[in-house]
Motif scaffolding. Structure first.
Motif, PDB file in Angstrom:
ATOM      1  N   MET A 159      53.512  32.785  45.700  1.00 34.35           N
ATOM      2  CA  MET A 159      53.650  32.340  47.081  1.00 34.35           C
ATOM      3  C   MET A 159      53.902  30.835  47.087  1.00 34.35           C
ATOM      4  O   MET A 159      53.395  30.119  46.216  1.00 34.35           O
ATOM      5  CB  MET A 159      52.390  32.665  47.893  1.00 34.35           C
ATOM      6  CG  MET A 159      52.092  34.147  48.021  1.00 34.35           C
ATOM      7  SD  MET A 159      50.636  34.438  49.071  1.00 34.35           S
ATOM      8  CE  MET A 159      51.270  33.884  50.677  1.00 34.35           C
ATOM      9  N   ALA A 187      49.171  42.894  45.110  1.00 32.61           N
ATOM     10  CA  ALA A 187      49.564  43.840  46.147  1.00 32.61           C
ATOM     11  C   ALA A 187      49.793  45.225  45.554  1.00 32.61           C
ATOM     12  O   ALA A 187      50.353  45.377  44.472  1.00 32.61           O
ATOM     13  CB  ALA A 187      50.838  43.353  46.849  1.00 32.61           C
ATOM     14  N   GLY A 199      44.047  35.179  56.387  1.00 31.32           N
ATOM     15  CA  GLY A 199      44.494  34.054  55.579  1.00 31.32           C
ATOM     16  C   GLY A 199      43.957  32.706  56.003  1.00 31.32           C
ATOM     17  O   GLY A 199      44.342  31.670  55.454  1.00 31.32           O
ATOM     18  N   THR A 227      44.842  37.897  48.576  1.00 31.10           N
ATOM     19  CA  THR A 227      45.451  36.572  48.467  1.00 31.10           C
ATOM     20  C   THR A 227      44.440  35.600  47.866  1.00 31.10           C
ATOM     21  O   THR A 227      43.311  35.482  48.350  1.00 31.10           O
ATOM     22  CB  THR A 227      45.897  36.056  49.847  1.00 31.10           C
ATOM     23  OG1 THR A 227      46.819  36.988  50.420  1.00 31.10           O
ATOM     24  CG2 THR A 227      46.576  34.699  49.711  1.00 31.10           C
ATOM     25  N   GLN A 277      49.288  36.402  45.128  1.00 27.94           N
ATOM     26  CA  GLN A 277      48.759  37.648  45.676  1.00 27.94           C
ATOM     27  C   GLN A 277      48.757  38.780  44.654  1.00 27.94           C
ATOM     28  O   GLN A 277      49.543  38.789  43.706  1.00 27.94           O
ATOM     29  CB  GLN A 277      49.581  38.103  46.887  1.00 27.94           C
ATOM     30  CG  GLN A 277      49.435  37.244  48.123  1.00 27.94           C
ATOM     31  CD  GLN A 277      50.245  37.779  49.291  1.00 27.94           C
ATOM     32  OE1 GLN A 277      51.285  38.416  49.097  1.00 27.94           O
ATOM     33  NE2 GLN A 277      49.774  37.523  50.509  1.00 27.94           N
ATOM     34  N   LYS A 279      41.656  38.581  55.413  1.00 26.82           N
ATOM     35  CA  LYS A 279      42.911  39.253  55.782  1.00 26.82           C
ATOM     36  C   LYS A 279      43.814  38.395  56.652  1.00 26.82           C
ATOM     37  O   LYS A 279      45.045  38.509  56.583  1.00 26.82           O
ATOM     38  CB  LYS A 279      42.592  40.570  56.483  1.00 26.82           C
ATOM     39  CG  LYS A 279      41.975  41.609  55.555  1.00 26.82           C
ATOM     40  CD  LYS A 279      41.761  42.928  56.259  1.00 26.82           C
ATOM     41  CE  LYS A 279      41.178  43.950  55.302  1.00 26.82           C
ATOM     42  NZ  LYS A 279      40.959  45.273  55.953  1.00 26.82           N
ATOM     43  N   VAL A 300      46.393  44.217  49.912  1.00 32.63           N
ATOM     44  CA  VAL A 300      46.868  42.903  49.473  1.00 32.63           C
ATOM     45  C   VAL A 300      45.679  41.951  49.376  1.00 32.63           C
ATOM     46  O   VAL A 300      44.877  41.840  50.306  1.00 32.63           O
ATOM     47  CB  VAL A 300      47.921  42.315  50.436  1.00 32.63           C
ATOM     48  CG1 VAL A 300      48.347  40.927  49.972  1.00 32.63           C
ATOM     49  CG2 VAL A 300      49.122  43.246  50.553  1.00 32.63           C
ATOM     50  N   ARG A 319      52.317  38.621  43.023  1.00 35.78           N
ATOM     51  CA  ARG A 319      53.329  37.909  43.798  1.00 35.78           C
ATOM     52  C   ARG A 319      53.039  36.411  43.851  1.00 35.78           C
ATOM     53  O   ARG A 319      51.915  36.002  44.116  1.00 35.78           O
ATOM     54  CB  ARG A 319      53.364  38.440  45.236  1.00 35.78           C
ATOM     55  CG  ARG A 319      53.741  39.902  45.377  1.00 35.78           C
ATOM     56  CD  ARG A 319      53.617  40.317  46.842  1.00 35.78           C
ATOM     57  NE  ARG A 319      53.983  41.710  47.048  1.00 35.78           N
ATOM     58  CZ  ARG A 319      53.800  42.357  48.209  1.00 35.78           C
ATOM     59  NH1 ARG A 319      53.266  41.703  49.242  1.00 35.78           N
ATOM     60  NH2 ARG A 319      54.156  43.626  48.324  1.00 35.78           N
ATOM     61  N   LEU A 348      48.810  29.285  46.089  1.00 33.74           N
ATOM     62  CA  LEU A 348      48.561  30.661  46.510  1.00 33.74           C
ATOM     63  C   LEU A 348      49.298  31.680  45.637  1.00 33.74           C
ATOM     64  O   LEU A 348      50.416  31.433  45.175  1.00 33.74           O
ATOM     65  CB  LEU A 348      48.995  30.856  47.965  1.00 33.74           C
ATOM     66  CG  LEU A 348      48.403  29.892  49.005  1.00 33.74           C
ATOM     67  CD1 LEU A 348      49.121  30.032  50.330  1.00 33.74           C
ATOM     68  CD2 LEU A 348      46.924  30.161  49.177  1.00 33.74           C
TER      69      LEU A 348
END
Length: 240
Positions: free
Chosen positions: A186, A198, A143, A205, A196, A141, A203, A184, A194
């Motif tokens: 990144m 969501a 990252g 990653t 994601q 969480k 979320v 998503r 990277l």
């Protein structure tokens, strides 16, 4: 040494993805058990016993190889001896399933009646019939850290992402239903690729090893999230 181990694991998982799991560790045909030496499944491709699915650890549950089929199994599941023709009919350590086949003896099954859960699909079997499979890293969480694993979207369950600790494990440790998620992009961070998943406050990653692999996963996940279950070949023919 830690960096070397990570690099070797990454090389193994991508070699598996490119060339196919069956070519790396071809299974013997049933009639060949005991007659021909098996190709052993490599220790670094599994994190749990390939028979009982219990996780390995350095003290109480260590890795052993069945000399008949080549599977990586724990001591309890390989606590059997059978004569193997390829080794001059000398008794060798084998797993329970091979022991029953080779000797004709029955074994009391203390796990009888245990039903397969949704996660109990072998990585090799699922990957051979997948929409996409490869090694990825799932960040925590904050990252900063994360877990590298073997990720698979099966053809027969295309709306779910299965996560294995290693590409030959016989049980996934978790799964993520993809339907309804937003994918998503990144920006690249410190050479990390990277993206994601969501949905509401949830979320995930991910880190891919290459930009191309990242794009393939984003495309596959977006299709699953939209409920599209048919193959992508038709769209590939139309262009990028």
């Amino acid at each position: 040494q830690d960096a070397i181990d990570r690099k070797e694991k990454r090389s193994e998982t991508f070699k598996t993805a490119v060339h196919g799991l069956e070519t790396d560790t071809p299974a013997l045909k049933t009639e060949e058990l005991g007659r021909r030496a098996p190709q052993w499944v490599r220790d670094n491709l599994v994190t749990m016993c390939m028979r009982c699915k219990e996780p390995f650890n350095a003290i109480t549950r260590r890795r052993h190889h069945c000399r008949a089929c080549g599977y990586v199994v724990c001591a309890r599941c390989s606590d059997y001896k059978a004569e193997l023709q390829y080794d001059g009919n000398r008794p060798n350590r084998v797993c329970q399933e091979c022991y029953i086949f080779l000797t004709g003896h029955t074994v009391l099954e203390d796990r009888e009646g245990k039903h397969k859960g949704i996660l109990e699909k072998g990585a090799a079997e699922v990957s051979s019939r997948s929409l996409l499979c490869s090694s990825l890293q799932l960040l925590d969480k904050n990252g900063k850290g994360g877990t590298r694993g073997w990720f698979v979207i099966p053809q027969d369950d295309p709306l779910v992402l299965y996560i294995y600790a290693a590409p030959q494990d016989v049980r996934a440790h978790t799964s993520i239903p993809l339907l309804g998620y937003e994918v998503r992009d990144m920006p690249q961070s410190e050479s990390r690729h990277l993206f994601q998943l969501a949905q509401s406050r949830q979320v995930f990653t991910f880190v891919a090893d290459t930009e191309e692999l990242k794009r393939r996963w984003m495309r596959a996940m977006a299709r699953s999230a939209a409920g599209i279950t048919h193959p992508e070949e038709e769209e590939d023919d139309a262009g990028p």
